[in-house]
Motif scaffolding. Structure first.
Motif, PDB file in Angstrom:
ATOM      1  N   PHE A  44       0.889   9.031  -5.722  1.00 11.34           N
ATOM      2  CA  PHE A  44       0.651  10.364  -5.207  1.00 11.34           C
ATOM      3  C   PHE A  44       1.925  11.152  -4.922  1.00 11.34           C
ATOM      4  CE2 PHE A  44      -3.079   7.839  -3.998  1.00 11.34           C
ATOM      5  CZ  PHE A  44      -4.042   8.537  -4.709  1.00 11.34           C
ATOM      6  N   THR A  45       2.875  10.560  -4.262  1.00  8.27           N
ATOM      7  CA  THR A  45       4.079  11.300  -3.892  1.00  8.27           C
ATOM      8  C   THR A  45       4.935  11.598  -5.115  1.00  8.27           C
ATOM      9  OG1 THR A  45       4.055  10.199  -1.763  1.00  8.27           O
ATOM     10  CG2 THR A  45       6.077  11.315  -2.357  1.00  8.27           C
ATOM     11  N   TYR A 103       0.920   4.065  -2.839  1.00  3.14           N
ATOM     12  CA  TYR A 103       0.689   5.472  -2.480  1.00  3.14           C
ATOM     13  C   TYR A 103       1.838   6.337  -2.981  1.00  3.14           C
ATOM     14  CZ  TYR A 103       0.392   9.734   0.238  1.00  3.14           C
ATOM     15  OH  TYR A 103       0.351  11.055   0.599  1.00  3.14           O
ATOM     16  N   ASP A 104       3.047   5.877  -2.713  1.00  6.35           N
ATOM     17  CA  ASP A 104       4.234   6.622  -3.118  1.00  6.35           C
ATOM     18  C   ASP A 104       4.282   6.791  -4.632  1.00  6.35           C
ATOM     19  OD1 ASP A 104       6.784   7.877  -2.624  1.00  6.35           O
ATOM     20  OD2 ASP A 104       7.716   6.050  -3.399  1.00  6.35           O
ATOM     21  N   ILE A 148       0.839  -1.209   0.000  1.00  2.00           N
ATOM     22  CA  ILE A 148       0.000   0.000   0.000  1.00  2.00           C
ATOM     23  C   ILE A 148       0.869   1.252   0.000  1.00  2.00           C
ATOM     24  CG2 ILE A 148      -1.611   1.364   1.409  1.00  2.00           C
ATOM     25  CD1 ILE A 148      -2.901  -1.372   2.208  1.00  2.00           C
TER      26      ILE A 148
END
Length: 164
Positions: A151-152, A147-148, A143
């Motif tokens: 989004f990041t 996410y990284d 996860i």
């Protein structure tokens, strides 16, 4: 802290927490009078040896034990190679979670021939599969990597010039 050290520390902590929790529950289960112990209204600790893969699917014999062990070790080595090349802390933590989780379940397969699962969640008459700390670390690691990546990194990518 450098990302490599952060990832290795995360992997070590996951491995230690996973193996420590399994040993504690294994020892404690010797005194149980039933199949498990209620910990919270929605969580029990149970005693379950998983010879298969996730969710107990595809139970394996002795050959399968060694194949699954090899897969876990190869995955940990590949994640470690990735970790050695990353310069990003969030990615290092995620890889540490994956390495620690893979090694935690690999140790079980090596020592016991199966993975010890003991956490059972349930609510409203429904039960989730039985899992352990290593499983949680792997899921959280995936996860965090997603996410990284979504989004990041995406927020740091310069916009392309679509007018060309």
């Amino acid at each position: 802290m450098p990302p490599l050290l952060l990832g290795l520390l995360t992997a070590f902590l996951v491995l230690a927490l996973d193996q420590g929790s399994k040993l504690a529950v294994l020892r404690w289960s010797e005194s149980w009078t039933g199949p498990g112990q209620q910990i919270l209204p929605f969580m029990d600790f149970v005693y379950l040896w998983n010879t298969g893969i996730s969710y107990g699917l595809f139970p394996q014999g002795e050959t399968g034990r060694w194949v699954l062990l090899a897969i876990k070790v190869v995955a940990a080595v590949l994640f470690a190679a990735w970790l050695a090349r990353t310069s990003r802390r969030l990615e290092a933590i995620a890889l540490g979670l994956l390495i620690g989780g893979a090694l935690g379940n690999a140790v079980d397969r090596l020592v016991y021939g199966a993975v010890f699962d003991f956490i059972s969640l349930h609510a409203f008459g429904l039960r989730w599969y039985v899992f352990n700390i290593a499983d949680v670390a792997v899921v959280v690691g995936v996860i965090v990597l997603l996410y990284d990546a979504l989004f990041t990194r995406a927020s740091k990518t310069p916009p392309s010039d679509v007018s060309r």
